[in-house]
Every structure is written in structure tokens, then in C-alpha cells.
Design a protein around this motif. Structure first.
Motif, short mmCIF file in Angstrom:
data_model
loop_
_atom_site.label_atom_id
_atom_site.label_comp_id
_atom_site.label_asym_id
_atom_site.label_seq_id
_atom_site.Cartn_x
_atom_site.Cartn_y
_atom_site.Cartn_z
N SER A 36 -1.63 -5.48 -3.34
CA SER A 36 -1.56 -4.74 -2.08
C SER A 36 -1.02 -3.32 -2.28
CB SER A 36 -0.69 -5.49 -1.07
OG SER A 36 0.62 -5.69 -1.59
N GLU A 86 -3.18 0.06 -1.51
CA GLU A 86 -2.73 1.09 -0.57
C GLU A 86 -2.68 2.45 -1.24
OE1 GLU A 86 0.83 0.08 1.47
OE2 GLU A 86 0.16 -1.92 2.07
N ARG A 104 -4.71 5.62 0.12
CA ARG A 104 -4.00 6.87 0.47
C ARG A 104 -4.60 8.04 -0.29
NH1 ARG A 104 0.80 3.67 0.60
NH2 ARG A 104 1.17 4.14 -1.60
N ASN A 155 -5.46 -5.40 4.65
CA ASN A 155 -4.35 -5.67 5.57
C ASN A 155 -4.33 -4.60 6.66
OD1 ASN A 155 -2.98 -3.33 4.54
ND2 ASN A 155 -2.20 -4.55 2.85
N ASN A 156 -3.48 -4.79 7.65
CA ASN A 156 -3.48 -3.91 8.82
C ASN A 156 -3.10 -2.48 8.46
OD1 ASN A 156 -3.79 -3.68 11.74
ND2 ASN A 156 -1.59 -3.23 11.74
N GLU A 157 -2.20 -2.30 7.46
CA GLU A 157 -1.79 -0.96 7.05
C GLU A 157 -2.98 -0.17 6.48
OE1 GLU A 157 -0.19 -3.69 6.40
OE2 GLU A 157 1.70 -3.40 7.49
N GLN A 211 -5.54 0.87 9.26
CA GLN A 211 -5.13 2.03 10.06
C GLN A 211 -5.31 3.35 9.31
OE1 GLN A 211 -4.52 1.70 13.26
NE2 GLN A 211 -4.82 -0.50 12.97
#
Length: 378
Positions: A127, A131, A135, A156-158, A161
Motif C-alpha cells: 500500500s 501510494e 502521488r 484503497n480510498n486514499e 481520492q
């Protein structure tokens, strides 16, 4: 160039495959959508929904299966957190670092791309690494005003978004949602799926619910309402705001290439030699050891008379001489034939096999580089 300007759009895109022994199968069924410059778009859906197929249709790799009424419009027109591994061999980098190196290579090509199609950049990563990748892509799209489309599984939700836009495909190659993440729940409510929303688990997000719905049979009422809502809105958006400043391209992005030259061959050969020296020295050392052991074993299998003249070949030039063949000379002749055959197999066919395997594993790299304008006219 404004960040809201459309980079690529597609209307009624349909892609099918057929074969001699199999029926015609539709992988994408009249999907509509667009991607803007300076945005990061997530291409989502269950396995077999057509995510990779859509990427290949847009970047020009899938042409023959497109229907005649499929319309693709394209625009007329680095910073990846890698400083800590700049002196590290790629083979020694982690999975996430290798993926970022691949993206960085695209950004250092002769012509910097304004559209990147990335297939599953987070697959196989934890994860935190996933991310980091997203990013980096988000920063890249905003810094260089690039349109980035990335297919992704179960984020995942992060991570969800981070995307500016979600494009979700369902089984059967239908688009059931295209829009910003914050628009997802209102669209679900608008399509009359509020009863499903109220029955979902407390920890289940709207995107998780939509992905579960996308795995349902395409004849399901929920799927049909989502497809209808998406087709109307996406086609209207493309026709009203995108098609006026885009160029019609029936086969996706055009590939601008040039004839291959000896200079290109020289650079590729030097790159291959450098790669062999830096990363493939162990297999090369093993090959050398193999040849030395083969020579030692061969010396033990055959007598010391190997290579001596036999069969009366010298006597052929002397008409006055007689050929006296013995059992020893016949045996030596047979041994020489076996020796020549064995060396031919080892010296000729072994390197040929190694070269064939290397070619088959690297040809797709060359084809991708050729398509991505690594070999184009200055």
C-alpha cells in the motif's frame, strides 16, 4: 494550454476479436469518454472488463478489431522521487522503484509525451509503495500538464481520492461511470440504486460498491441504468466540449516513426553490450565455464588421434600411390565425423539458441520504444 483542455476522447468505441475456431467476441461495447490534460484518470473494473484493451485502442496498438463507426479524437498537440536510487542498478531496485524508472524513461524520450497510458502501475506493490507511485503520477500530471490514464485494481480510498477522474468498466466492456470521485455516490442515487446503498456494509465505500456491481451480468437492471446514464452524459460532453478542438483519428494515436538506420543499430548494440557487462555477466560467466567443461569432457571422450589425416585423402593427389585402409584408419574416420558433429552442435547451435531466446524476450521492448517515438526524425 489550459489544464481543462481535452487530450483524447472516444465515442461509440467498439472492439471485437474473432478467429477461425471461435465466435466473434466483443471486448468493448460502444464506450464513450475523454481525458483532460493535467489530470490523472483511473481506469477500473473487474478482470476481463476490457481495461487493457481500451488502453491499447487509445494508444494505437489495437486497430484491426475496431468497428467502422468507432470515433477517437486526439489533441493536435520529472520529478519521480528517484534521487535516492540514481546510482543503483535497475535490477537491484524494488518493484515500486522499477515502475517509477519505467515512467521516467518515457519522460526522457526525444519527444516528451502529453499522454501516458499505464497498465496496472500498482500491481504487486504494498500500500505504501502504491501510494508513492500514484502521488508521483499525480505530481507529474500537474507539473507537466500531462494526461495520464492508469488501470488499477482494488485501490484503497486514499488512492481513489488522488484521481481527478474515475472511468469504470463492467463485464461485457460497458462503461458504467465516468466522473470525479465525489460525483460517484450522487450518480448511484440518481440511477435508483439507493436501496443497495442503504444495505451495504458500514465500512464499504461507494467505489467498492460500484466495483461489486460491475461484476454482475450486463443484463442486470442496475448495470443497464448505469450504462444508459453514462452513455448519454459522456457522449454529450465529448460532442459539446471536446470534439470541436480535437482531431479525428480513426485508429487512435498516430505513430510517427522513421526508417531504421545503422546509427540506430550501433546505439542498440552498444546498449546491449553495456547491459550484458553490467547485469548479465553471471550468465556470460556460466557460458564460459560450460564451454571449458565441454572441451575437457570432449578430450576424454575421443582419442589423441583426433584431427589426424585419415581416409587416404592425401593419396588422392598422387596417382602413383596406393591407399591402404586399415581398421584403425576407419575407426579414426568415424571418430573425426563424430567430433566434427559434436563441435558443430556446441559451437553453432548453442549460441544460436541463446540469441533466439534473447531476441524473443527483448523484441517487445524495441517495438514499444519504436512506437513511443524513441526512434524518430529530429
Amino acid at each position: 494550454m489550459s489544464t481543462h483542455k481535452t487530450a483524447i476522447a472516444w465515442i461509440d468505441l467498439k472492439y471485437s476479436i474473432s478467429g477461425i475456431l471461435r465466435q466473434n467476441k466483443t471486448l468493448l461495447d460502444r464506450v464513450n469518454g475523454s481525458v483532460d490534460f493535467g489530470s490523472l484518470t483511473a481506469l477500473m473494473g473487474p478482470s476481463g472488463a476490457g481495461k487493457t484493451t481500451l488502453l491499447r485502442c487509445l494508444n494505437g496498438k489495437h486497430k484491426s478489431g475496431l468497428s467502422s463507426d468507432s470515433k477517437i479524437y486526439v489533441s493536435g498537440k520529472q520529478q519521480l522521487l528517484l534521487s535516492h536510487v540514481m546510482d543503483t542498478r535497475v535490477i537491484d531496485c524494488s518493484g515500486g522503484e522499477q515502475k517509477r524508472v519505467t515512467i521516467a524513461l518515457e519522460m526522457t524520450s526525444l519527444v516528451k509525451p502529453n499522454l501516458l497510458c499505464i497498465d496496472e502501475p500498482t500491481t504487486g506493490l504494498d500500500s505504501e509503495a502504491a501510494e508513492t507511485i500514484m502521488r508521483s503520477l499525480k505530481s507529474l500530471s500537474q507539473l507537466h500538464n500531462i494526461a495520464i490514464i492508469a488501470s488499477i485494481h482494488q485501490p484503497n480510498n486514499e488512492i481513489v481520492q488522488m484521481f481527478d477522474k474515475l472511468y469504470v468498466l463492467s463485464i461485457g466492456g460497458h462503461c458504467i461511470f465516468s466522473g470525479q470521485p465525489k460525483q460517484l455516490q450522487p450518480v448511484l442515487m440518481q440511477c435508483g440504486i439507493e436501496e443497495i446503498l442503504t444495505d451495504r456494509r458500514e465500512d464499504q465505500t461507494a467505489i467498492e460498491l460500484l466495483l461489486n456491481i460491475s461484476s454482475i451480468n450486463e443484463n442486470n437492471d442496475c448495470i443497464q441504468r448505469l450504462i444508459q446514464n453514462q452513455n448519454i452524459g459522456a457522449k454529450r460532453h465529448v460532442l459539446n466540449t471536446a470534439a470541436d478542438h480535437l482531431v479525428y483519428s480513426p485508429h487512435g494515436i498516430d505513430i510517427k516513426t522513421k526508417r531504421f538506420t545503422f546509427a540506430d543499430l550501433w546505439h542498440l548494440m552498444m546498449r546491449s553490450m553495456l547491459y550484458t557487462y553490467m547485469s548479465q555477466w553471471k550468465p556470460l560467466l556460466l557460458q564460459s565455464v560450460f564451454y571449458i567443461l565441454t572441451a575437457l569432457i570432449t578430450s576424454q571422450l575421443f582419442s589423441s588421434g583426433i584431427g589426424r589425416t585419415d581416409g587416404c585423402y592425401d593419396s588422392l593427389w598422387d596417382v602413383n600411390s596406393s591407399c591402404f585402409r586399415t581398421l584403425e584408419s576407419d575407426e579414426l574416420l568415424h571418430q573425426n565425423i563424430k567430433f566434427i558433429f559434436l563441435n558443430s552442435v556446441i559451437i553453432m547451435f548453442m549460441p544460436l539458441t541463446i540469441t533466439s531466446l534473447a531476441f524473443s524476450s527483448e523484441i517487445h521492448i524495441f517495438l514499444n520504444e519504436h512506437q513511443n517515438s524513441k526512434f524518430i526524425e529530429n
